[in-house]
Design a protein around this motif. Structure first.
Motif, PDB file in Angstrom:
ATOM      1  N   LYS A  83       0.834  -1.208   0.000  1.00  0.00           N
ATOM      2  CA  LYS A  83       0.000   0.000   0.000  1.00  0.00           C
ATOM      3  C   LYS A  83       0.865   1.252   0.000  1.00  0.00           C
ATOM      4  CE  LYS A  83      -3.663   2.354   2.584  1.00  0.00           C
ATOM      5  NZ  LYS A  83      -4.542   2.319   3.781  1.00  0.00           N
ATOM      6  N   GLU A 136       0.906   3.991  -3.065  1.00  0.00           N
ATOM      7  CA  GLU A 136       0.482   5.373  -2.810  1.00  0.00           C
ATOM      8  C   GLU A 136       1.614   6.351  -3.102  1.00  0.00           C
ATOM      9  OE1 GLU A 136      -0.957   5.332   1.193  1.00  0.00           O
ATOM     10  OE2 GLU A 136      -2.966   4.609   0.618  1.00  0.00           O
ATOM     11  N   ARG A 137       2.821   5.977  -2.766  1.00  0.00           N
ATOM     12  CA  ARG A 137       3.979   6.846  -3.014  1.00  0.00           C
ATOM     13  C   ARG A 137       4.205   7.037  -4.508  1.00  0.00           C
ATOM     14  NH1 ARG A 137       9.546   5.935  -3.709  1.00  0.00           N
ATOM     15  NH2 ARG A 137      10.852   7.681  -3.021  1.00  0.00           N
ATOM     16  N   ARG A 158       1.981   6.646  -6.945  1.00  0.00           N
ATOM     17  CA  ARG A 158       0.876   7.405  -7.538  1.00  0.00           C
ATOM     18  C   ARG A 158       1.015   8.897  -7.238  1.00  0.00           C
ATOM     19  NH1 ARG A 158      -2.434   2.651  -6.362  1.00  0.00           N
ATOM     20  NH2 ARG A 158      -2.939   3.465  -4.293  1.00  0.00           N
ATOM     21  N   LYS A 159       1.438   9.224  -6.039  1.00  0.00           N
ATOM     22  CA  LYS A 159       1.616  10.622  -5.670  1.00  0.00           C
ATOM     23  C   LYS A 159       2.688  11.263  -6.538  1.00  0.00           C
ATOM     24  CE  LYS A 159       2.585  13.634  -1.715  1.00  0.00           C
ATOM     25  NZ  LYS A 159       2.905  13.678  -0.255  1.00  0.00           N
TER      26      LYS A 159
END
Length: 269
Positions: free
Chosen positions: A252, A256-257, A259-260
């Motif tokens: 996760k 998330e990293r 995508r950011k």
């Protein structure tokens, strides 16, 4: 003739390892796709180090290529004392948008050919009660990696498979080592499958070693008869820290990293 067999030998870690072993007077059997590069490298290593360097031009991403390498080594009456399964490719990006044929070729190279070469050369080593196998994994062997899903899975397979072989063949005097480099200054990220925005995010600001540094660590780990070695102290620390968290949490965080960094929004609808 006793030889050390290295796959993926004409660039990056494989080439650096070939140079390092030649300096230690290992006779070599080098395997890669580019016959011209293989010829040049073998000629250079033989002349410089007073060893015998031979090659087999083969594309291990193709079915049957590993068997052909084995059969050719038998024809030449070569005894493979050290097998280094180094050849590998990767891919970056969203799985559903990546080239399926390319991913399947990657599994053929990273897994199928590696397993085949181990299976074919192990019986001879068992019979002699002597020999070493190094299977090259990756930092990705320890963590699922969203946006490099198939590559990470292939290297997790290498880790599990190799650690099992390590224990199976200790009683026969055969040394099996899992060697895991992190990001290395090679052409690995320059391929069509990796040279994209997702791939660039992976390498941006990452700790990197040179192929010579990685090859030297591999040789030193072999000298110490290690069964697992993570190249680079920072990489080893990362794996140790990562072991404190669940795969679900790590996956996760990674996703998330990335995508950011990409400015990639996930729809909640």
């Amino acid at each position: 003739m006793n030889v050390s067999l290295i796959t993926g030998a004409t660039s990056g870690i494989g080439e650096s390892l070939a140079r390092g072993l030649a300096e230690r007077k290992h006779n070599l059997l080098l395997v890669a796709r580019n016959e011209q590069k293989l010829q040049q490298l073998c000629r250079h290593l033989s002349g410089k180090n007073g060893i015998v360097a031979q090659y087999i031009a083969a594309d291990l991403s193709q079915p049957g290529a590993a068997e052909q390498v084995f059969e050719e080594s038998l024809k030449r009456r070569l005894v493979v004392n050290l097998l280094v399964n180094n050849a590998a490719i990767g891919s970056s990006g969203e799985f559903a948008k990546n080239d399926l044929h390319g991913d399947l070729k990657m599994l053929q190279l990273n897994n199928d050919s590696l397993v085949t070469l181990c299976r074919l050369f192990l019986p001879e080593m068992i019979g002699r009660r002597n020999g070493s196998i190094v299977n090259v994994g990756s930092l990705a062997s320890f963590f699922p990696s969203p946006y490099m899903a198939v590559y990470a899975a292939s290297k997790m397979f290498v880790r599990s498979f190799t650690q099992s072989l390590t224990e199976e063949y200790k009683p026969y005097g055969v040394h099996v080592m899992l060697f895991c480099p992190g990001l290395t200054t090679t052409n690995f990220m320059s391929t069509t499958a990796n040279d994209n925005d997702w791939g660039k995010i992976l390498v941006k600001g990452a700790y990197t070693q040179t192929s010579d540094q990685v090859a030297l660590e591999m040789i030193q780990a072999l000298d110490r008869k290690k069964t697992i070695h993570i190249s680079g102290k920072r990489n080893a620390l990362l794996v140790k820290m990562g072991s404190l968290f669940s795969y679900a949490m790590i996956t996760k965080i990674f996703a998330e990293r990335k995508r950011k960094q990409m400015g990639f929004a996930v729809s909640n609808q």
